[in-house]
Design a protein around this motif. Sequence first.
Motif, PDB file in Angstrom:
ATOM      1  N   SER A   8       0.843  -1.192   0.000  1.00  0.00           N
ATOM      2  CA  SER A   8       0.000   0.000   0.000  1.00  0.00           C
ATOM      3  C   SER A   8       0.875   1.237   0.000  1.00  0.00           C
ATOM      4  CB  SER A   8      -0.890   0.014   1.236  1.00  0.00           C
ATOM      5  OG  SER A   8      -1.577   1.240   1.310  1.00  0.00           O
ATOM      6  N   LEU A   9       0.510   2.193  -0.816  1.00  0.00           N
ATOM      7  CA  LEU A   9       1.236   3.452  -0.858  1.00  0.00           C
ATOM      8  C   LEU A   9       0.599   4.488   0.041  1.00  0.00           C
ATOM      9  CD1 LEU A   9       1.858   3.687  -4.696  1.00  0.00           C
ATOM     10  CD2 LEU A   9       3.454   2.925  -2.941  1.00  0.00           C
ATOM     11  N   GLY A  10      -0.494   4.122   0.699  1.00  0.00           N
ATOM     12  CA  GLY A  10      -1.181   5.059   1.573  1.00  0.00           C
ATOM     13  C   GLY A  10      -1.913   6.142   0.805  1.00  0.00           C
ATOM     14  N   LEU A  11      -2.406   5.802  -0.364  1.00  0.00           N
ATOM     15  CA  LEU A  11      -3.086   6.771  -1.209  1.00  0.00           C
ATOM     16  C   LEU A  11      -4.586   6.669  -1.044  1.00  0.00           C
ATOM     17  CD1 LEU A  11      -1.009   6.203  -4.420  1.00  0.00           C
ATOM     18  CD2 LEU A  11      -0.710   7.987  -2.733  1.00  0.00           C
ATOM     19  N   ILE A  17     -12.323   9.953  -2.314  1.00  0.00           N
ATOM     20  CA  ILE A  17     -12.217  11.387  -2.514  1.00  0.00           C
ATOM     21  C   ILE A  17     -13.573  11.985  -2.880  1.00  0.00           C
ATOM     22  CG2 ILE A  17     -11.179  13.172  -3.976  1.00  0.00           C
ATOM     23  CD1 ILE A  17      -8.715  11.394  -4.150  1.00  0.00           C
ATOM     24  N   ALA A  18     -14.391  11.210  -3.604  1.00  0.00           N
ATOM     25  CA  ALA A  18     -15.702  11.696  -4.037  1.00  0.00           C
ATOM     26  C   ALA A  18     -16.584  11.911  -2.815  1.00  0.00           C
ATOM     27  CB  ALA A  18     -16.348  10.679  -4.980  1.00  0.00           C
ATOM     28  N   PRO A  19     -17.469  12.905  -2.865  1.00  0.00           N
ATOM     29  CA  PRO A  19     -18.355  13.143  -1.727  1.00  0.00           C
ATOM     30  C   PRO A  19     -19.288  11.948  -1.513  1.00  0.00           C
ATOM     31  CG  PRO A  19     -18.933  14.566  -3.585  1.00  0.00           C
ATOM     32  CD  PRO A  19     -17.681  13.840  -3.946  1.00  0.00           C
ATOM     33  N   ALA A  20     -19.516  11.632  -0.264  1.00  0.00           N
ATOM     34  CA  ALA A  20     -20.352  10.480   0.069  1.00  0.00           C
ATOM     35  C   ALA A  20     -21.818  10.836  -0.115  1.00  0.00           C
ATOM     36  CB  ALA A  20     -20.089  10.052   1.504  1.00  0.00           C
ATOM     37  N   THR A  21     -22.541   9.972  -0.814  1.00  0.00           N
ATOM     38  CA  THR A  21     -23.979  10.151  -0.973  1.00  0.00           C
ATOM     39  C   THR A  21     -24.642   8.844  -0.599  1.00  0.00           C
ATOM     40  OG1 THR A  21     -23.873   9.501  -3.289  1.00  0.00           O
ATOM     41  CG2 THR A  21     -23.729  11.856  -2.832  1.00  0.00           C
ATOM     42  N   ALA A  22     -25.669   8.930   0.192  1.00  0.00           N
ATOM     43  CA  ALA A  22     -26.373   7.725   0.627  1.00  0.00           C
ATOM     44  C   ALA A  22     -27.866   7.961   0.496  1.00  0.00           C
ATOM     45  CB  ALA A  22     -26.020   7.396   2.069  1.00  0.00           C
ATOM     46  N   VAL A  37      -5.467   7.378  -6.576  1.00  0.00           N
ATOM     47  CA  VAL A  37      -5.211   8.660  -7.217  1.00  0.00           C
ATOM     48  C   VAL A  37      -3.876   9.181  -6.685  1.00  0.00           C
ATOM     49  CG1 VAL A  37      -6.022  11.024  -7.483  1.00  0.00           C
ATOM     50  CG2 VAL A  37      -7.658   9.139  -7.427  1.00  0.00           C
ATOM     51  N   MET A  38      -2.952   9.469  -7.604  1.00  0.00           N
ATOM     52  CA  MET A  38      -1.642   9.960  -7.201  1.00  0.00           C
ATOM     53  C   MET A  38      -1.214  11.052  -8.174  1.00  0.00           C
ATOM     54  SD  MET A  38       2.024   7.960  -7.069  1.00  0.00           S
ATOM     55  CE  MET A  38       1.497   6.773  -5.883  1.00  0.00           C
ATOM     56  N   LEU A  43       4.238  10.981  -6.731  1.00  0.00           N
ATOM     57  CA  LEU A  43       5.013   9.882  -7.299  1.00  0.00           C
ATOM     58  C   LEU A  43       6.499  10.205  -7.270  1.00  0.00           C
ATOM     59  CD1 LEU A  43       5.167   7.169  -8.768  1.00  0.00           C
ATOM     60  CD2 LEU A  43       4.825   8.415 -10.914  1.00  0.00           C
ATOM     61  N   GLU A  44       6.841  11.414  -7.662  1.00  0.00           N
ATOM     62  CA  GLU A  44       8.246  11.823  -7.667  1.00  0.00           C
ATOM     63  C   GLU A  44       8.823  11.810  -6.250  1.00  0.00           C
ATOM     64  OE1 GLU A  44      10.991  15.251  -9.738  1.00  0.00           O
ATOM     65  OE2 GLU A  44       8.958  15.788  -9.136  1.00  0.00           O
ATOM     66  N   ALA A  45       8.033  12.268  -5.271  1.00  0.00           N
ATOM     67  CA  ALA A  45       8.485  12.270  -3.879  1.00  0.00           C
ATOM     68  C   ALA A  45       8.713  10.845  -3.383  1.00  0.00           C
ATOM     69  CB  ALA A  45       7.470  12.988  -2.993  1.00  0.00           C
ATOM     70  N   LEU A  46       7.806   9.928  -3.728  1.00  0.00           N
ATOM     71  CA  LEU A  46       7.980   8.534  -3.325  1.00  0.00           C
ATOM     72  C   LEU A  46       9.223   7.920  -3.958  1.00  0.00           C
ATOM     73  CD1 LEU A  46       4.368   7.053  -3.357  1.00  0.00           C
ATOM     74  CD2 LEU A  46       5.917   7.212  -1.419  1.00  0.00           C
ATOM     75  N   ILE A  47       9.435   8.176  -5.231  1.00  0.00           N
ATOM     76  CA  ILE A  47      10.604   7.627  -5.920  1.00  0.00           C
ATOM     77  C   ILE A  47      11.885   8.181  -5.307  1.00  0.00           C
ATOM     78  CG2 ILE A  47      11.862   7.609  -8.112  1.00  0.00           C
ATOM     79  CD1 ILE A  47       9.111   7.392  -9.484  1.00  0.00           C
ATOM     80  N   ASN A  48      11.902   9.475  -5.002  1.00  0.00           N
ATOM     81  CA  ASN A  48      13.079  10.072  -4.366  1.00  0.00           C
ATOM     82  C   ASN A  48      13.336   9.467  -2.991  1.00  0.00           C
ATOM     83  OD1 ASN A  48      13.568  11.738  -6.560  1.00  0.00           O
ATOM     84  ND2 ASN A  48      12.429  13.451  -5.701  1.00  0.00           N
ATOM     85  N   LYS A  49      12.258   9.244  -2.230  1.00  0.00           N
ATOM     86  CA  LYS A  49      12.390   8.637  -0.894  1.00  0.00           C
ATOM     87  C   LYS A  49      12.936   7.225  -1.011  1.00  0.00           C
ATOM     88  CE  LYS A  49       9.590   7.024   2.946  1.00  0.00           C
ATOM     89  NZ  LYS A  49       8.231   6.761   3.388  1.00  0.00           N
TER      90      LYS A  49
END
Length: 81
Positions: A8-11, A17-22, A37-38, A43-49
């Motif tokens: 998991s990338l923690g994304l 992200i979409a508003p919840a509708t019930a 969604v990234m 992505l660049e920050a993860l690759i650098n890390k």
Amino acid sequence: TGATTGFSLGLKTAASIAPATATSTSTAVVTTSTAPVMSYAQLEALINKWSSELEDQERHFLDQATQVNAWDRMLVENGEK
């Protein structure tokens, strides 16, 4: 059914992200699989890390390999004596 990789990338997913509708009349539960969604910056920050962590691990490995090599030479020399 989607296969999970255990990685998991923690994304956030697009669904989270979409508003919840019930609706109160719906009783069925529908699970959907959406791609994470990234942004390019994330992505660049993860690759650098990961690159930085890999370099640290490489340095640590080479230090240990050098130490093991010295011990090996010492054992061979003492074995010959």
